[in-house]
Design a protein around this motif. Structure first.
Motif, PDB file in Angstrom:
ATOM      1  N   LEU A  16      61.068 -37.964   8.307  1.00  0.00           N
ATOM      2  CA  LEU A  16      59.914 -38.740   7.899  1.00  0.00           C
ATOM      3  C   LEU A  16      58.710 -38.364   8.742  1.00  0.00           C
ATOM      4  CD1 LEU A  16      61.504 -42.277   7.418  1.00  0.00           C
ATOM      5  CD2 LEU A  16      60.753 -40.681   5.643  1.00  0.00           C
ATOM      6  N   PHE A  17      57.537 -38.389   8.113  1.00  0.00           N
ATOM      7  CA  PHE A  17      56.289 -38.090   8.805  1.00  0.00           C
ATOM      8  C   PHE A  17      56.034 -39.154   9.879  1.00  0.00           C
ATOM      9  CE2 PHE A  17      51.679 -38.622   9.197  1.00  0.00           C
ATOM     10  CZ  PHE A  17      51.300 -37.320   9.492  1.00  0.00           C
ATOM     11  N   GLN A  18      55.678 -38.670  11.039  1.00  0.00           N
ATOM     12  CA  GLN A  18      55.335 -39.557  12.163  1.00  0.00           C
ATOM     13  C   GLN A  18      53.852 -39.366  12.492  1.00  0.00           C
ATOM     14  OE1 GLN A  18      57.764 -41.588  13.620  1.00  0.00           O
ATOM     15  NE2 GLN A  18      59.090 -40.794  12.011  1.00  0.00           N
ATOM     16  N   ILE A  19      53.205 -40.404  12.966  1.00  0.00           N
ATOM     17  CA  ILE A  19      51.797 -40.301  13.358  1.00  0.00           C
ATOM     18  C   ILE A  19      51.611 -39.170  14.369  1.00  0.00           C
ATOM     19  CG2 ILE A  19      49.906 -41.496  14.550  1.00  0.00           C
ATOM     20  CD1 ILE A  19      50.388 -42.431  11.679  1.00  0.00           C
ATOM     21  N   SER A  20      52.570 -38.938  15.212  1.00  0.00           N
ATOM     22  CA  SER A  20      52.466 -37.865  16.206  1.00  0.00           C
ATOM     23  C   SER A  20      52.461 -36.473  15.551  1.00  0.00           C
ATOM     24  CB  SER A  20      53.610 -37.964  17.225  1.00  0.00           C
ATOM     25  OG  SER A  20      54.861 -37.851  16.561  1.00  0.00           O
ATOM     26  N   ASP A  21      52.858 -36.377  14.274  1.00  0.00           N
ATOM     27  CA  ASP A  21      52.851 -35.102  13.556  1.00  0.00           C
ATOM     28  C   ASP A  21      51.486 -34.783  12.953  1.00  0.00           C
ATOM     29  OD1 ASP A  21      55.626 -34.819  13.954  1.00  0.00           O
ATOM     30  OD2 ASP A  21      56.074 -35.942  12.111  1.00  0.00           O
ATOM     31  N   PHE A  22      50.581 -35.750  12.922  1.00  0.00           N
ATOM     32  CA  PHE A  22      49.331 -35.601  12.193  1.00  0.00           C
ATOM     33  C   PHE A  22      48.522 -34.393  12.632  1.00  0.00           C
ATOM     34  CE2 PHE A  22      44.825 -36.228  11.494  1.00  0.00           C
ATOM     35  CZ  PHE A  22      44.808 -36.451  10.118  1.00  0.00           C
ATOM     36  N   GLU A  23      48.312 -34.220  13.923  1.00  0.00           N
ATOM     37  CA  GLU A  23      47.464 -33.121  14.401  1.00  0.00           C
ATOM     38  C   GLU A  23      48.050 -31.761  14.022  1.00  0.00           C
ATOM     39  OE1 GLU A  23      45.610 -31.349  18.531  1.00  0.00           O
ATOM     40  OE2 GLU A  23      46.144 -33.485  18.450  1.00  0.00           O
ATOM     41  N   ARG A  24      49.353 -31.581  14.192  1.00  0.00           N
ATOM     42  CA  ARG A  24      49.981 -30.312  13.816  1.00  0.00           C
ATOM     43  C   ARG A  24      49.904 -30.088  12.306  1.00  0.00           C
ATOM     44  NH1 ARG A  24      55.665 -30.898  16.249  1.00  0.00           N
ATOM     45  NH2 ARG A  24      55.057 -33.045  16.031  1.00  0.00           N
ATOM     46  N   PHE A  25      50.124 -31.151  11.539  1.00  0.00           N
ATOM     47  CA  PHE A  25      50.035 -31.043  10.085  1.00  0.00           C
ATOM     48  C   PHE A  25      48.613 -30.669   9.665  1.00  0.00           C
ATOM     49  CE2 PHE A  25      49.265 -32.786   5.854  1.00  0.00           C
ATOM     50  CZ  PHE A  25      50.311 -32.219   5.149  1.00  0.00           C
ATOM     51  N   ALA A  26      47.615 -31.317  10.260  1.00  0.00           N
ATOM     52  CA  ALA A  26      46.213 -31.021   9.938  1.00  0.00           C
ATOM     53  C   ALA A  26      45.873 -29.576  10.277  1.00  0.00           C
ATOM     54  CB  ALA A  26      45.292 -31.986  10.684  1.00  0.00           C
ATOM     55  N   ASN A  27      46.364 -29.066  11.391  1.00  0.00           N
ATOM     56  CA  ASN A  27      46.105 -27.672  11.772  1.00  0.00           C
ATOM     57  C   ASN A  27      46.697 -26.706  10.750  1.00  0.00           C
ATOM     58  OD1 ASN A  27      44.644 -28.271  14.072  1.00  0.00           O
ATOM     59  ND2 ASN A  27      46.429 -28.238  15.411  1.00  0.00           N
ATOM     60  N   ILE A  28      47.930 -26.968  10.329  1.00  0.00           N
ATOM     61  CA  ILE A  28      48.566 -26.109   9.317  1.00  0.00           C
ATOM     62  C   ILE A  28      47.770 -26.159   8.020  1.00  0.00           C
ATOM     63  CG2 ILE A  28      50.607 -25.846   7.845  1.00  0.00           C
ATOM     64  CD1 ILE A  28      52.263 -26.847  10.271  1.00  0.00           C
ATOM     65  N   HIS A  29      47.412 -27.361   7.613  1.00  0.00           N
ATOM     66  CA  HIS A  29      46.638 -27.523   6.379  1.00  0.00           C
ATOM     67  C   HIS A  29      45.324 -26.767   6.449  1.00  0.00           C
ATOM     68  CE1 HIS A  29      43.709 -29.442   3.709  1.00  0.00           C
ATOM     69  NE2 HIS A  29      44.737 -29.587   2.883  1.00  0.00           N
ATOM     70  N   ASN A  30      44.594 -26.909   7.540  1.00  0.00           N
ATOM     71  CA  ASN A  30      43.280 -26.273   7.672  1.00  0.00           C
ATOM     72  C   ASN A  30      43.373 -24.753   7.718  1.00  0.00           C
ATOM     73  OD1 ASN A  30      42.031 -28.743   7.583  1.00  0.00           O
ATOM     74  ND2 ASN A  30      41.961 -28.965   9.791  1.00  0.00           N
ATOM     75  N   LYS A  31      44.461 -24.212   8.254  1.00  0.00           N
ATOM     76  CA  LYS A  31      44.646 -22.764   8.237  1.00  0.00           C
ATOM     77  C   LYS A  31      45.055 -22.265   6.852  1.00  0.00           C
ATOM     78  CE  LYS A  31      45.725 -22.247  13.104  1.00  0.00           C
ATOM     79  NZ  LYS A  31      46.771 -22.114  14.113  1.00  0.00           N
ATOM     80  N   ALA A  32      45.895 -23.022   6.180  1.00  0.00           N
ATOM     81  CA  ALA A  32      46.356 -22.621   4.843  1.00  0.00           C
ATOM     82  C   ALA A  32      45.280 -22.825   3.781  1.00  0.00           C
ATOM     83  CB  ALA A  32      47.618 -23.385   4.472  1.00  0.00           C
ATOM     84  N   PHE A  33      44.475 -23.872   3.934  1.00  0.00           N
ATOM     85  CA  PHE A  33      43.466 -24.224   2.941  1.00  0.00           C
ATOM     86  C   PHE A  33      42.120 -24.442   3.615  1.00  0.00           C
ATOM     87  CE2 PHE A  33      47.587 -26.087   1.632  1.00  0.00           C
ATOM     88  CZ  PHE A  33      47.820 -25.305   0.503  1.00  0.00           C
ATOM     89  N   PRO A  34      41.499 -23.378   4.125  1.00  0.00           N
ATOM     90  CA  PRO A  34      40.207 -23.557   4.792  1.00  0.00           C
ATOM     91  C   PRO A  34      39.154 -24.111   3.827  1.00  0.00           C
ATOM     92  CG  PRO A  34      40.651 -21.229   4.431  1.00  0.00           C
ATOM     93  CD  PRO A  34      41.890 -21.985   4.035  1.00  0.00           C
ATOM     94  N   ASN A  35      38.325 -24.977   4.336  1.00  0.00           N
ATOM     95  CA  ASN A  35      37.221 -25.584   3.576  1.00  0.00           C
ATOM     96  C   ASN A  35      37.671 -26.430   2.404  1.00  0.00           C
ATOM     97  OD1 ASN A  35      35.322 -24.253   5.273  1.00  0.00           O
ATOM     98  ND2 ASN A  35      35.644 -22.402   4.070  1.00  0.00           N
ATOM     99  N   ALA A  36      38.921 -26.894   2.429  1.00  0.00           N
ATOM    100  CA  ALA A  36      39.409 -27.760   1.358  1.00  0.00           C
ATOM    101  C   ALA A  36      39.207 -29.229   1.790  1.00  0.00           C
ATOM    102  CB  ALA A  36      40.900 -27.497   1.106  1.00  0.00           C
ATOM    103  N   TYR A  37      39.365 -30.113   0.836  1.00  0.00           N
ATOM    104  CA  TYR A  37      39.204 -31.528   1.150  1.00  0.00           C
ATOM    105  C   TYR A  37      40.350 -32.020   1.998  1.00  0.00           C
ATOM    106  CZ  TYR A  37      42.346 -31.753  -2.831  1.00  0.00           C
ATOM    107  OH  TYR A  37      43.392 -31.567  -3.709  1.00  0.00           O
TER     108      TYR A  37
END
Length: 181
Positions: free
Chosen positions: A160-181
């Motif tokens: 399950l997603f934990q609040i402590s995972d947020f920063e790592r998840f956001a980094n992966i998202h931003n690298k995979a989908f730059p300039n996305a919402y």
């Protein structure tokens, strides 16, 4: 060649025209579906402006609709997803596309951002995009799997997603989908 442009009046006829063309990769626009019922539903739900007018322009000849362009307008952001231009014939396609484009811009002068989703094999619209000085902001893939080719996993393990995972998840998202919402 004199081109007469009018606002679409019959979405059923327009949906049939779009259905036929959008099944061909040389005319394909990603926003538009390929099934008649799906296209008709989208037209009826998304292509009516705040004044109740259809936001699709067409060019007709003796055989019916020969070209069309439409805007799925988001008034809040002054933007629109563009369906088209669809032109049935290669004869004068660029001229017809440009006339449709200029006409729809005159009708909706408050729209400042236009989004296109064009199949890479749709050379006519890609050429049109160059002519209007559009900027390509990305390339997209549409992935598809057929049930007979799907191999189910034997065991699925996830946490399950934990609040402590947020920063790592956001980094992966931003690298995979730059300039996305």
């Amino acid at each position: 060649m004199e081109i007469s442009i009018s606002r679409a009046t019959d979405f059923a006829i327009l949906a049939q025209f779009l259905c036929v063309l959008n099944q061909n990769k040389n005319h394909h626009i990603g926003y538009c579906g390929e099934l008649y019922e799906e296209i008709l539903q989208s037209l009826e739900e998304d292509f009516i402006d705040q004044n109740g007018r259809k936001t699709f322009l067409i060019v007709e000849d003796l055989d019916g609709v020969m070209a069309a362009i439409g805007l799925d307008i988001d008034e809040g952001s002054a933007s629109a997803e563009v369906w088209g231009p669809f032109v049935k014939s290669d004869l004068n396609a660029q001229q017809i596309s440009m006339k449709l484009w200029h006409e729809i811009q005159q009708i909706y002068p408050t729209i400042h951002t236009f989004y296109f989703f064009i199949n890479e094999q749709n050379k006519g619209v890609l050429s049109f995009m160059k002519e209007i000085n559009a900027t390509q902001t990305g390339k997209h893939l549409v992935l598809q799997i057929e049930r007979e080719n799907f191999i189910p996993l034997k065991k699925i393990k996830s946490d399950l997603f934990q609040i402590s995972d947020f920063e790592r998840f956001a980094n992966i998202h931003n690298k995979a989908f730059p300039n996305a919402y």
